[in-house]
Write a protein that holds these residues in place. Structure first.
Motif, PDB file in Angstrom:
ATOM      1  N   UNK A  33      40.248  27.288  51.118  1.00 20.22           N
ATOM      2  CA  UNK A  33      40.902  28.578  50.858  1.00 20.22           C
ATOM      3  C   UNK A  33      40.718  28.979  49.401  1.00 20.22           C
ATOM      4  N   UNK A  34      40.893  28.025  48.484  1.00 20.88           N
ATOM      5  CA  UNK A  34      40.742  28.322  47.058  1.00 20.88           C
ATOM      6  C   UNK A  34      39.315  28.734  46.716  1.00 20.88           C
ATOM      7  N   UNK A  35      38.329  28.058  47.314  1.00 19.45           N
ATOM      8  CA  UNK A  35      36.927  28.407  47.062  1.00 19.45           C
ATOM      9  C   UNK A  35      36.582  29.789  47.598  1.00 19.45           C
ATOM     10  N   UNK A  36      37.051  30.093  48.796  1.00 19.50           N
ATOM     11  CA  UNK A  36      36.787  31.408  49.385  1.00 19.50           C
ATOM     12  C   UNK A  36      37.469  32.497  48.562  1.00 19.50           C
ATOM     13  N   UNK A  37      38.720  32.245  48.141  1.00 21.33           N
ATOM     14  CA  UNK A  37      39.443  33.243  47.328  1.00 21.33           C
ATOM     15  C   UNK A  37      38.718  33.466  45.996  1.00 21.33           C
ATOM     16  N   UNK A  38      38.290  32.387  45.363  1.00 19.71           N
ATOM     17  CA  UNK A  38      37.585  32.503  44.080  1.00 19.71           C
ATOM     18  C   UNK A  38      36.270  33.259  44.250  1.00 19.71           C
ATOM     19  N   UNK A  39      35.517  32.935  45.284  1.00 20.56           N
ATOM     20  CA  UNK A  39      34.244  33.620  45.533  1.00 20.56           C
ATOM     21  C   UNK A  39      34.469  35.103  45.819  1.00 20.56           C
ATOM     22  N   UNK A  40      35.462  35.406  46.642  1.00 19.55           N
ATOM     23  CA  UNK A  40      35.759  36.806  46.956  1.00 19.55           C
ATOM     24  C   UNK A  40      36.199  37.558  45.708  1.00 19.55           C
ATOM     25  N   UNK A  41      36.963  36.897  44.860  1.00 16.43           N
ATOM     26  CA  UNK A  41      37.411  37.531  43.615  1.00 16.43           C
ATOM     27  C   UNK A  41      36.229  37.827  42.701  1.00 16.43           C
ATOM     28  N   UNK A  43      32.993  38.150  43.570  1.00 15.30           N
ATOM     29  CA  UNK A  43      32.059  39.113  44.146  1.00 15.30           C
ATOM     30  C   UNK A  43      32.626  40.521  44.270  1.00 15.30           C
ATOM     31  N   UNK A  44      33.949  40.676  44.138  1.00 20.12           N
ATOM     32  CA  UNK A  44      34.539  42.017  44.194  1.00 20.12           C
ATOM     33  C   UNK A  44      34.856  42.560  42.810  1.00 20.12           C
ATOM     34  N   UNK A  45      34.392  41.879  41.779  1.00 18.63           N
ATOM     35  CA  UNK A  45      34.607  42.368  40.426  1.00 18.63           C
ATOM     36  C   UNK A  45      35.935  41.957  39.820  1.00 18.63           C
ATOM     37  N   UNK A  46      36.516  40.884  40.308  1.00 21.39           N
ATOM     38  CA  UNK A  46      37.741  40.274  39.772  1.00 21.39           C
ATOM     39  C   UNK A  46      39.018  41.050  40.048  1.00 21.39           C
ATOM     40  N   UNK A  47      39.020  42.346  39.856  1.00 20.90           N
ATOM     41  CA  UNK A  47      40.267  43.110  39.912  1.00 20.90           C
ATOM     42  C   UNK A  47      40.941  43.013  41.275  1.00 20.90           C
ATOM     43  N   UNK A  48      40.191  43.211  42.352  1.00 19.00           N
ATOM     44  CA  UNK A  48      40.781  43.208  43.694  1.00 19.00           C
ATOM     45  C   UNK A  48      41.402  41.854  44.029  1.00 19.00           C
ATOM     46  N   UNK A  49      40.708  40.770  43.745  1.00 17.31           N
ATOM     47  CA  UNK A  49      41.222  39.438  44.056  1.00 17.31           C
ATOM     48  C   UNK A  49      42.449  39.085  43.247  1.00 17.31           C
ATOM     49  N   UNK A  50      42.452  39.471  41.988  1.00 14.57           N
ATOM     50  CA  UNK A  50      43.599  39.171  41.125  1.00 14.57           C
ATOM     51  C   UNK A  50      44.816  39.994  41.540  1.00 14.57           C
ATOM     52  N   UNK A  51      44.617  41.271  41.821  1.00 19.26           N
ATOM     53  CA  UNK A  51      45.729  42.124  42.254  1.00 19.26           C
ATOM     54  C   UNK A  51      46.281  41.635  43.589  1.00 19.26           C
ATOM     55  N   UNK A  52      45.393  41.278  44.525  1.00 20.71           N
ATOM     56  CA  UNK A  52      45.843  40.784  45.826  1.00 20.71           C
ATOM     57  C   UNK A  52      46.631  39.486  45.685  1.00 20.71           C
TER      58      UNK A  52
END
Length: 76
Positions: A33-41, A43-52
């Motif tokens: 889960x942590x790896x997928x979240x980090x990768x998604x963050x 690849x989406x330019x950091x902002x979306x993953x951090x806000x989510x």
């Protein structure tokens, strides 16, 4: 199986327990889960993953370890 609840886990958390709670809910390894979240963050330019993550940390209830979340009994 009953009603599964999504919650933050305090024991074993790294930041707020969001990924650990998601892993527990999905019954998968927290590292995945942590790896997928980090990768998604990343690849989406950091902002979306951090806000989510911040939104999840605020909205998800905490597991107090007693078998209840906000007075509701969770099935063990």
């Amino acid at each position: 199986m009953g009603n599964k609840r999504l919650y933050k886990v305090e024991k074993g958390k790294k930041i707020c327990g969001v990924c650990l709670g998601i892993a527990d809910y999905l019954n998968i390894d927290v590292t995945l889960v942590r790896l997928v979240w980090a990768a998604a963050t990343i690849f989406t330019g950091f902002v979306a993953g951090i806000i989510l993550y911040i939104v999840c940390a605020i909205i998800m209830p905490e597991d107090d370890g007693s078998g209840t979340i906000n007075g509701d009994y969770k099935e063990l």
